[in-house]
Design a protein around this motif. Sequence first.
Motif, PDB file in Angstrom:
ATOM      1  N   GLY A  43      44.546  43.415  25.172  1.00  0.00           N
ATOM      2  CA  GLY A  43      45.172  42.133  25.463  1.00  0.00           C
ATOM      3  C   GLY A  43      44.192  41.119  26.017  1.00  0.00           C
ATOM      4  O   GLY A  43      43.064  41.007  25.559  1.00  0.00           O
ATOM      5  N   LEU A  44      44.639  40.382  27.021  1.00  0.00           N
ATOM      6  CA  LEU A  44      43.794  39.341  27.621  1.00  0.00           C
ATOM      7  C   LEU A  44      42.496  39.900  28.201  1.00  0.00           C
ATOM      8  O   LEU A  44      41.465  39.238  28.171  1.00  0.00           O
ATOM      9  CB  LEU A  44      44.563  38.611  28.726  1.00  0.00           C
ATOM     10  N   ARG A  45      42.544  41.104  28.725  1.00  0.00           N
ATOM     11  CA  ARG A  45      41.360  41.669  29.386  1.00  0.00           C
ATOM     12  C   ARG A  45      40.213  41.945  28.428  1.00  0.00           C
ATOM     13  O   ARG A  45      39.069  42.032  28.838  1.00  0.00           O
ATOM     14  CB  ARG A  45      41.747  42.927  30.151  1.00  0.00           C
ATOM     15  N   ILE A  46      40.512  42.034  27.140  1.00  0.00           N
ATOM     16  CA  ILE A  46      39.437  42.274  26.178  1.00  0.00           C
ATOM     17  C   ILE A  46      38.539  41.045  26.045  1.00  0.00           C
ATOM     18  O   ILE A  46      37.372  41.153  25.680  1.00  0.00           O
ATOM     19  CB  ILE A  46      39.984  42.721  24.810  1.00  0.00           C
ATOM     20  N   LEU A  47      39.072  39.859  26.384  1.00  0.00           N
ATOM     21  CA  LEU A  47      38.276  38.632  26.292  1.00  0.00           C
ATOM     22  C   LEU A  47      37.041  38.710  27.174  1.00  0.00           C
ATOM     23  O   LEU A  47      35.973  38.207  26.797  1.00  0.00           O
ATOM     24  CB  LEU A  47      39.119  37.409  26.651  1.00  0.00           C
ATOM     25  N   ASP A  48      37.156  39.302  28.342  1.00  0.00           N
ATOM     26  CA  ASP A  48      35.995  39.431  29.231  1.00  0.00           C
ATOM     27  C   ASP A  48      34.898  40.271  28.584  1.00  0.00           C
ATOM     28  O   ASP A  48      33.715  40.044  28.826  1.00  0.00           O
ATOM     29  CB  ASP A  48      36.403  40.082  30.556  1.00  0.00           C
ATOM     30  N   GLN A  49      35.273  41.239  27.780  1.00  0.00           N
ATOM     31  CA  GLN A  49      34.301  42.114  27.131  1.00  0.00           C
ATOM     32  C   GLN A  49      33.607  41.430  25.950  1.00  0.00           C
ATOM     33  O   GLN A  49      32.486  41.772  25.601  1.00  0.00           O
ATOM     34  CB  GLN A  49      34.980  43.400  26.639  1.00  0.00           C
ATOM     35  N   LEU A  50      34.280  40.480  25.328  1.00  0.00           N
ATOM     36  CA  LEU A  50      33.767  39.817  24.127  1.00  0.00           C
ATOM     37  C   LEU A  50      33.120  38.462  24.398  1.00  0.00           C
ATOM     38  O   LEU A  50      32.350  37.966  23.572  1.00  0.00           O
ATOM     39  CB  LEU A  50      34.907  39.619  23.116  1.00  0.00           C
ATOM     40  N   ASN A  51      33.421  37.862  25.534  1.00  0.00           N
ATOM     41  CA  ASN A  51      32.943  36.518  25.844  1.00  0.00           C
ATOM     42  C   ASN A  51      31.417  36.452  25.862  1.00  0.00           C
ATOM     43  O   ASN A  51      30.749  37.283  26.471  1.00  0.00           O
ATOM     44  CB  ASN A  51      33.502  36.066  27.199  1.00  0.00           C
ATOM     45  N   GLY A  52      30.884  35.445  25.181  1.00  0.00           N
ATOM     46  CA  GLY A  52      29.447  35.197  25.197  1.00  0.00           C
ATOM     47  C   GLY A  52      28.687  35.848  24.058  1.00  0.00           C
ATOM     48  O   GLY A  52      27.465  35.714  23.973  1.00  0.00           O
ATOM     49  N   PHE A  53      29.371  36.531  23.159  1.00  0.00           N
ATOM     50  CA  PHE A  53      28.705  37.194  22.034  1.00  0.00           C
ATOM     51  C   PHE A  53      29.004  36.453  20.737  1.00  0.00           C
ATOM     52  O   PHE A  53      30.074  35.874  20.565  1.00  0.00           O
ATOM     53  CB  PHE A  53      29.162  38.657  21.921  1.00  0.00           C
ATOM     54  N   ASP A  54      28.019  36.475  19.814  1.00  0.00           N
ATOM     55  CA  ASP A  54      28.189  35.851  18.511  1.00  0.00           C
ATOM     56  C   ASP A  54      28.948  36.767  17.554  1.00  0.00           C
ATOM     57  O   ASP A  54      29.627  36.309  16.649  1.00  0.00           O
ATOM     58  CB  ASP A  54      26.821  35.543  17.881  1.00  0.00           C
ATOM     59  N   LEU A  97      42.487  36.567  21.150  1.00  0.00           N
ATOM     60  CA  LEU A  97      41.352  35.861  20.539  1.00  0.00           C
ATOM     61  C   LEU A  97      41.665  34.385  20.348  1.00  0.00           C
ATOM     62  O   LEU A  97      40.834  33.522  20.643  1.00  0.00           O
ATOM     63  CB  LEU A  97      40.984  36.502  19.203  1.00  0.00           C
ATOM     64  N   ALA A  98      42.863  34.087  19.871  1.00  0.00           N
ATOM     65  CA  ALA A  98      43.255  32.683  19.665  1.00  0.00           C
ATOM     66  C   ALA A  98      43.274  31.922  20.986  1.00  0.00           C
ATOM     67  O   ALA A  98      42.797  30.780  21.065  1.00  0.00           O
ATOM     68  CB  ALA A  98      44.624  32.624  18.980  1.00  0.00           C
ATOM     69  N   LEU A  99      43.804  32.539  22.020  1.00  0.00           N
ATOM     70  CA  LEU A  99      43.836  31.887  23.328  1.00  0.00           C
ATOM     71  C   LEU A  99      42.419  31.657  23.847  1.00  0.00           C
ATOM     72  O   LEU A  99      42.102  30.562  24.335  1.00  0.00           O
ATOM     73  CB  LEU A  99      44.629  32.725  24.327  1.00  0.00           C
ATOM     74  N   GLY A 100      41.573  32.668  23.746  1.00  0.00           N
ATOM     75  CA  GLY A 100      40.188  32.512  24.193  1.00  0.00           C
ATOM     76  C   GLY A 100      39.489  31.373  23.488  1.00  0.00           C
ATOM     77  O   GLY A 100      38.804  30.554  24.114  1.00  0.00           O
ATOM     78  N   ARG A 101      39.672  31.280  22.184  1.00  0.00           N
ATOM     79  CA  ARG A 101      39.046  30.191  21.422  1.00  0.00           C
ATOM     80  C   ARG A 101      39.618  28.836  21.823  1.00  0.00           C
ATOM     81  O   ARG A 101      38.875  27.860  21.965  1.00  0.00           O
ATOM     82  CB  ARG A 101      39.210  30.458  19.929  1.00  0.00           C
ATOM     83  N   SER A 102      40.934  28.774  22.035  1.00  0.00           N
ATOM     84  CA  SER A 102      41.540  27.491  22.398  1.00  0.00           C
ATOM     85  C   SER A 102      41.100  27.038  23.788  1.00  0.00           C
ATOM     86  O   SER A 102      41.101  25.847  24.079  1.00  0.00           O
ATOM     87  CB  SER A 102      43.064  27.572  22.323  1.00  0.00           C
ATOM     88  N   LEU A 103      40.725  27.988  24.645  1.00  0.00           N
ATOM     89  CA  LEU A 103      40.238  27.652  25.982  1.00  0.00           C
ATOM     90  C   LEU A 103      38.736  27.376  26.009  1.00  0.00           C
ATOM     91  O   LEU A 103      38.171  27.124  27.059  1.00  0.00           O
ATOM     92  CB  LEU A 103      40.564  28.785  26.960  1.00  0.00           C
ATOM     93  N   GLY A 104      38.099  27.447  24.843  1.00  0.00           N
ATOM     94  CA  GLY A 104      36.672  27.163  24.757  1.00  0.00           C
ATOM     95  C   GLY A 104      35.777  28.336  25.121  1.00  0.00           C
ATOM     96  O   GLY A 104      34.581  28.151  25.342  1.00  0.00           O
ATOM     97  N   MET A 105      36.328  29.528  25.186  1.00  0.00           N
ATOM     98  CA  MET A 105      35.501  30.700  25.475  1.00  0.00           C
ATOM     99  C   MET A 105      34.610  30.991  24.270  1.00  0.00           C
ATOM    100  O   MET A 105      34.961  30.693  23.131  1.00  0.00           O
ATOM    101  CB  MET A 105      36.376  31.927  25.772  1.00  0.00           C
ATOM    102  N   ALA A 106      33.464  31.579  24.546  1.00  0.00           N
ATOM    103  CA  ALA A 106      32.521  31.944  23.488  1.00  0.00           C
ATOM    104  C   ALA A 106      32.916  33.296  22.908  1.00  0.00           C
ATOM    105  O   ALA A 106      32.264  34.312  23.117  1.00  0.00           O
ATOM    106  CB  ALA A 106      31.098  31.981  24.044  1.00  0.00           C
ATOM    107  N   VAL A 107      34.016  33.301  22.164  1.00  0.00           N
ATOM    108  CA  VAL A 107      34.532  34.511  21.527  1.00  0.00           C
ATOM    109  C   VAL A 107      33.829  34.675  20.187  1.00  0.00           C
ATOM    110  O   VAL A 107      33.658  33.695  19.461  1.00  0.00           O
ATOM    111  CB  VAL A 107      36.062  34.396  21.341  1.00  0.00           C
TER     112      VAL A 107
END
Length: 149
Positions: A43-54, A97-107
């Motif tokens: 869920g949301l917690r996976i964003l922390d693991q993926l943030n900042g990677f291409d 993933l959609a939420l992370g992208r909409s918030l400007g995270m580097a997903v």
Amino acid sequence: MKTVVLGLGNPLLHDDGAGIEAVKLLEGRVSGEIELKTAAVGGLRILDQLNGFDRAIVVDAIMTGGSPGQIKRFEAEQLMGDLHASCAHDLSFQAALALGRSLGMAVPREIIVYGIEVGDPHRLEEGCSAPVLAGHERQRGSSEMNWPI
């Protein structure tokens, strides 16, 4: 290209830890801009693991009726409709993933998922079953770079 190889699962629930075990096999075998991570989140917690990677390569247990230890490759888009939240208070992989992208995270824009077919991901027991471990060994010895990165 900054890449994360993320093994998911719960190592206390027998075969559910298949993704974590697979990524552990890569330790000491990757270099450059590749980072290995393991996590027991979704869920949301996976964003922390993926943030900042291409790019992300996600390895997790699956149950699709195949033989335990069989490894299947998917583009994340192929699974988006199938991945679900683990509880009603969380988001699906797609929604996170959609939420992370909409918030400007580097997903990561490129996400590849390797599913390891498992037999019993619910039994409270550390370590994977013999068929799942054999699948890891076959992959480790393959000419396809084990988890093509």
